[in-house]
Design a protein around this motif. Structure first.
Motif, PDB file in Angstrom:
ATOM      1  N   ALA A  20     -46.054 -26.783 -63.746  1.00 44.98           N
ATOM      2  CA  ALA A  20     -45.891 -25.531 -63.007  1.00 44.98           C
ATOM      3  C   ALA A  20     -44.900 -24.575 -63.652  1.00 44.98           C
ATOM      4  N   ASN A  21     -44.134 -25.033 -64.633  1.00 47.10           N
ATOM      5  CA  ASN A  21     -43.031 -24.192 -65.070  1.00 47.10           C
ATOM      6  C   ASN A  21     -43.133 -23.609 -66.458  1.00 47.10           C
ATOM      7  N   GLU A  22     -44.366 -23.465 -66.927  1.00 46.71           N
ATOM      8  CA  GLU A  22     -44.560 -22.915 -68.246  1.00 46.71           C
ATOM      9  C   GLU A  22     -45.935 -22.280 -68.327  1.00 46.71           C
ATOM     10  N   VAL A  23     -46.031 -21.216 -69.078  1.00 44.76           N
ATOM     11  CA  VAL A  23     -47.352 -20.663 -69.355  1.00 44.76           C
ATOM     12  C   VAL A  23     -47.348 -20.076 -70.770  1.00 44.76           C
ATOM     13  N   ASN A  24     -48.400 -20.384 -71.515  1.00 41.85           N
ATOM     14  CA  ASN A  24     -48.473 -19.948 -72.910  1.00 41.85           C
ATOM     15  C   ASN A  24     -49.456 -18.787 -73.050  1.00 41.85           C
ATOM     16  N   VAL A  25     -48.911 -17.636 -73.437  1.00 41.50           N
ATOM     17  CA  VAL A  25     -49.715 -16.426 -73.530  1.00 41.50           C
ATOM     18  C   VAL A  25     -49.994 -16.099 -74.991  1.00 41.50           C
ATOM     19  N   PHE A  26     -51.254 -15.980 -75.331  1.00 38.51           N
ATOM     20  CA  PHE A  26     -51.645 -15.500 -76.659  1.00 38.51           C
ATOM     21  C   PHE A  26     -52.028 -14.041 -76.492  1.00 38.51           C
ATOM     22  N   SER A  27     -51.280 -13.153 -77.142  1.00 35.35           N
ATOM     23  CA  SER A  27     -51.495 -11.732 -76.883  1.00 35.35           C
ATOM     24  C   SER A  27     -51.605 -10.922 -78.164  1.00 35.35           C
ATOM     25  N   SER A  28     -52.576 -10.021 -78.177  1.00 34.93           N
ATOM     26  CA  SER A  28     -52.686  -9.104 -79.313  1.00 34.93           C
ATOM     27  C   SER A  28     -52.094  -7.745 -78.956  1.00 34.93           C
ATOM     28  N   ARG A  29     -51.518  -7.660 -77.753  1.00 29.83           N
ATOM     29  CA  ARG A  29     -50.844  -6.413 -77.374  1.00 29.83           C
ATOM     30  C   ARG A  29     -49.465  -6.408 -78.011  1.00 29.83           C
ATOM     31  N   HIS A  30     -49.123  -5.255 -78.607  1.00 28.67           N
ATOM     32  CA  HIS A  30     -47.911  -5.199 -79.415  1.00 28.67           C
ATOM     33  C   HIS A  30     -46.787  -4.485 -78.685  1.00 28.67           C
ATOM     34  N   TYR A  31     -46.794  -4.546 -77.358  1.00 28.73           N
ATOM     35  CA  TYR A  31     -45.789  -3.800 -76.592  1.00 28.73           C
ATOM     36  C   TYR A  31     -44.563  -4.652 -76.286  1.00 28.73           C
ATOM     37  N   GLU A  32     -43.401  -4.142 -76.664  1.00 31.80           N
ATOM     38  CA  GLU A  32     -42.145  -4.784 -76.336  1.00 31.80           C
ATOM     39  C   GLU A  32     -41.993  -4.857 -74.811  1.00 31.80           C
ATOM     40  N   SER A  33     -42.545  -3.848 -74.145  1.00 32.91           N
ATOM     41  CA  SER A  33     -42.418  -3.776 -72.681  1.00 32.91           C
ATOM     42  C   SER A  33     -43.138  -4.934 -71.985  1.00 32.91           C
ATOM     43  N   ASP A  34     -44.159  -5.492 -72.636  1.00 34.61           N
ATOM     44  CA  ASP A  34     -44.846  -6.664 -72.062  1.00 34.61           C
ATOM     45  C   ASP A  34     -43.865  -7.832 -71.952  1.00 34.61           C
ATOM     46  N   ILE A  35     -43.039  -7.972 -72.989  1.00 41.59           N
ATOM     47  CA  ILE A  35     -42.070  -9.083 -73.020  1.00 41.59           C
ATOM     48  C   ILE A  35     -41.060  -8.929 -71.872  1.00 41.59           C
ATOM     49  N   GLU A  36     -40.595  -7.704 -71.645  1.00 37.22           N
ATOM     50  CA  GLU A  36     -39.671  -7.436 -70.527  1.00 37.22           C
ATOM     51  C   GLU A  36     -40.316  -7.845 -69.203  1.00 37.22           C
ATOM     52  N   SER A  70     -55.507 -27.079 -77.910  1.00 40.18           N
ATOM     53  CA  SER A  70     -54.855 -25.773 -77.816  1.00 40.18           C
ATOM     54  C   SER A  70     -53.922 -25.708 -76.610  1.00 40.18           C
ATOM     55  N   LYS A  71     -52.752 -25.137 -76.842  1.00 36.41           N
ATOM     56  CA  LYS A  71     -51.768 -24.980 -75.763  1.00 36.41           C
ATOM     57  C   LYS A  71     -51.928 -23.619 -75.079  1.00 36.41           C
ATOM     58  N   ALA A  72     -52.865 -22.821 -75.580  1.00 31.13           N
ATOM     59  CA  ALA A  72     -53.025 -21.465 -75.036  1.00 31.13           C
ATOM     60  C   ALA A  72     -53.553 -21.504 -73.609  1.00 31.13           C
ATOM     61  N   ASP A  73     -52.859 -20.799 -72.716  1.00 28.75           N
ATOM     62  CA  ASP A  73     -53.316 -20.711 -71.323  1.00 28.75           C
ATOM     63  C   ASP A  73     -54.042 -19.405 -71.049  1.00 28.75           C
ATOM     64  N   LEU A  74     -53.421 -18.322 -71.541  1.00 30.72           N
ATOM     65  CA  LEU A  74     -53.938 -16.999 -71.213  1.00 30.72           C
ATOM     66  C   LEU A  74     -54.048 -16.179 -72.492  1.00 30.72           C
ATOM     67  N   TYR A  75     -55.213 -15.594 -72.696  1.00 25.48           N
ATOM     68  CA  TYR A  75     -55.412 -14.716 -73.858  1.00 25.48           C
ATOM     69  C   TYR A  75     -55.478 -13.288 -73.349  1.00 25.48           C
ATOM     70  N   ILE A  76     -54.571 -12.457 -73.861  1.00 24.36           N
ATOM     71  CA  ILE A  76     -54.525 -11.065 -73.413  1.00 24.36           C
ATOM     72  C   ILE A  76     -54.782 -10.142 -74.598  1.00 24.36           C
ATOM     73  N   THR A  77     -55.684  -9.187 -74.408  1.00 26.52           N
ATOM     74  CA  THR A  77     -56.023  -8.269 -75.485  1.00 26.52           C
ATOM     75  C   THR A  77     -56.500  -6.953 -74.880  1.00 26.52           C
ATOM     76  N   SER A  78     -56.895  -6.032 -75.727  1.00 28.02           N
ATOM     77  CA  SER A  78     -57.464  -4.798 -75.204  1.00 28.02           C
ATOM     78  C   SER A  78     -58.941  -4.753 -75.551  1.00 28.02           C
ATOM     79  N   ASP A  79     -59.637  -3.990 -74.770  1.00 27.28           N
ATOM     80  CA  ASP A  79     -61.062  -3.718 -74.896  1.00 27.28           C
ATOM     81  C   ASP A  79     -61.948  -4.845 -74.343  1.00 27.28           C
ATOM     82  N   ALA A  80     -62.744  -4.448 -73.369  1.00 26.16           N
ATOM     83  CA  ALA A  80     -63.657  -5.394 -72.717  1.00 26.16           C
ATOM     84  C   ALA A  80     -64.646  -5.988 -73.721  1.00 26.16           C
ATOM     85  N   GLY A  81     -64.960  -5.221 -74.777  1.00 25.37           N
ATOM     86  CA  GLY A  81     -65.881  -5.717 -75.796  1.00 25.37           C
ATOM     87  C   GLY A  81     -65.321  -6.970 -76.459  1.00 25.37           C
TER      88      GLY A  81
END
Ligand code: FE
Length: 339
Positions: A20-36, A70-81
């Protein structure tokens, strides 16, 4: 006996704690604000967010290659395609919860993935060279008119945003009609496609073209001054226009993601998606990325409001169709010699 039960209970608790206390995000979004934002999530829930950033290609390759390990839980990216194509490879699992289904309109999600924010792909025109009459009831479809010959700029056919836009036209008008449309668009181009979305807006500002096609957040980013004074001045020379207001609405796309097939921490991943859809998180996202909020009751950034927020969004075209028609879209553009 008692001792054994205590040990078993403790180990169950410890296991649950770890899950319950960890989640691994694979993200191609390059926003520093996402980390905040992820830090806020950790503060609220105690769930640690580990972020692996990278380009979509590399992230997807790694997830596929690591398979069940794979330890990846959530993949976040842009574009529905992007998202829909990865889904079609069987890489996601059911990512829905009652909260997510309630908050996100059905055309912006699928069982296995969900939109977190929205963007529109619209026109940016020169008010000096494009008059009100030209814009009246203007649709994406109308850009095929020979009156626009040598006046349009748009990026290359390998760009996912273009592929999704053309996929939406295939969905609405059919492949044949869209094929003819693409041929006319190529004839109407002011130059061979090159550069990113901001480069198209710059071309209109510089007088090289009269209409650019680009995503809304790039224009706001230029206006903000974060890309320098030159781009800010250029952005002020063009105006936004939202096509297809008298029919289905303007082409919309998403940033979003899904829970991976072998996610070790599915429960935490669902919680993170639900957090990203809270008012607080949505406000943070739109303030920092100039995207549109996914949920009701959140105002977009001032710069977007100035562009006009009352425009009609296309809510009838399922963004999943951008994946479905992606290869057709590319085929159509290549047939039309769209570079
Ligand atoms: Fe972008």
């Amino acid at each position: 006996m008692k001792k054994i039960i205590v040990i078993i209970l403790t180990s169950i608790l410890l296991n649950n704690f770890a899950i319950a206390n960890e989640v691994n995000v694979f993200s191609s979004r390059h926003y520093e604000s996402d980390i905040e934002l992820y830090k806020k999530f950790t503060n609220q829930t105690g769930i640690k967010v580990n972020v692996i950033s990278g380009k979509d290609e590399a992230l997807q390759k790694r997830i596929i290659e690591e398979g069940t390990n794979s330890k990846a839980d959530l993949y976040i990216t842009s574009d529905a395609g992007n998202i829909a194509i990865f889904d079609s490879k069987g890489m996601f699992q059911n990512s829905m919860s009652p909260t997510i289904e309630k908050l996100v309109p059905s055309n912006f999600r699928n069982k296995n993935w969900v939109g977190i924010t929205k963007r529109a792909r619209i026109l940016f025109y020169s008010p000096e060279r494009v008059v009100n009459d030209d814009l009246k009831n203007l649709n994406y479809e109308d850009l095929a008119n020979p009156k626009w010959k040598g006046r349009i700029v748009i990026r290359q056919s390998n760009n996912i945003y273009n592929q999704s836009l053309i996929a939406s036209l295939i969905f609405n008008n059919g492949k044949e009609t869209t094929g003819e449309w693409a041929k006319s668009i190529v004839k109407n181009m002011a130059r061979d496609p090159k550069g990113n979305d901001r480069a198209q807006i710059l071309a209109v500002a510089a007088g090289e073209a009269d209409i650019a096609i680009a995503n809304t957040y790039y224009y706001a980013l230029m206006l903000s001054g974060n890309k320098g004074l030159e781009q800010q001045i250029a952005a002020k020379k063009v105006l936004p226009f939202f096509p297809n207001q008298n029919n289905r609405g303007t082409h919309m796309n998403i940033s979003g993601g899904g829970i991976l097939k072998y996610a070790p921490n599915k429960g935490s991943a669902i919680k993170l998606i639900e957090f990203l859809l809270t008012k607080e998180a949505q406000q943070h996202l739109v303030n920092n990325t100039y995207e549109y909020p996914m949920i009701e009751g959140v105002e977009p950034h001032e710069l977007l409001k100035k562009m006009g927020t009352k425009f009609k969004q296309d809510l009838t075209t399922d963004v999943a169709s951008y994946g479905q028609y992606q290869s057709d879209a590319l085929e159509i553009m290549l047939n039309a010699k769209w570079k």
